[in-house]
Motif scaffolding. Sequence first.
Motif, PDB file in Angstrom:
ATOM      1  N   TRP A   1       0.840  -1.204   0.000  1.00 55.21           N
ATOM      2  CA  TRP A   1       0.000   0.000   0.000  1.00 55.21           C
ATOM      3  C   TRP A   1       0.872   1.250   0.000  1.00 55.21           C
ATOM      4  CZ3 TRP A   1      -0.977   4.446   2.623  1.00 55.21           C
ATOM      5  CH2 TRP A   1      -2.168   5.097   2.333  1.00 55.21           C
TER       6      TRP A   1
ATOM      7  N   ARG B   1       2.308   2.045  -3.313  1.00 59.18           N
ATOM      8  CA  ARG B   1       1.311   2.613  -4.231  1.00 59.18           C
ATOM      9  C   ARG B   1       1.139   4.119  -4.036  1.00 59.18           C
ATOM     10  NH1 ARG B   1      -3.880  -0.620  -3.323  1.00 59.18           N
ATOM     11  NH2 ARG B   1      -2.322  -1.576  -2.055  1.00 59.18           N
ATOM     12  N   TYR B   2       1.387   4.594  -2.823  1.00 60.60           N
ATOM     13  CA  TYR B   2       1.196   6.022  -2.491  1.00 60.60           C
ATOM     14  C   TYR B   2       2.512   6.583  -1.939  1.00 60.60           C
ATOM     15  CZ  TYR B   2      -3.650   4.656  -3.011  1.00 60.60           C
ATOM     16  OH  TYR B   2      -4.835   4.156  -3.507  1.00 60.60           O
TER      17      TYR B   2
END
Length: 171
Positions: free
Chosen positions: A90, A93-94
């Motif tokens: 996660w 991804r960011y």
Amino acid sequence: MAKLTTKLMITAALLATGACATKKPEDRAPVPTYAEPARPQTSAPQGDSIRPGSAEDFKRSVTSDTIRFALDKYDIDDESRATLDSQAAWLARYPQVRATIEGHCDERGTREYNLALGDRRANAAKNYLSAKGIDPARMTTISYGKERPLALGSDEASWAQNRRAVTIVIN
């Protein structure tokens, strides 16, 4: 005459006792219980207002924001690796998102010992995420030692819940 006097005294005592009204106890707010939140959903329902890359999105998308530790340990076990792997995916991804990793301990031990152990737990999680490609500059650590228990109890089940590291996404 003695029987009549006794009956009168008992009747008077019963009447006096019955005349005392008991006050109804005030309603009190329920005592909060400390339980780990339910596992987050992996996909958002239609019309979802949760912004991608937000703390809410993180909690919903990863296996858990918390990993657990054994007594007096700070090593990452297989279950914690799986949790941290989902967090790393996660966070990758960011890349603009920053995180704080909190280290916690149970109530046993001195304040100083638990602060040091909480620091080692938070840094173990940070180092694992870093090894998975997350920039260490995006992550900070803090140790709360035994100061912020999740479960308020002096038993093994409560202590096990309190020995943890929690990843908090900063928006």
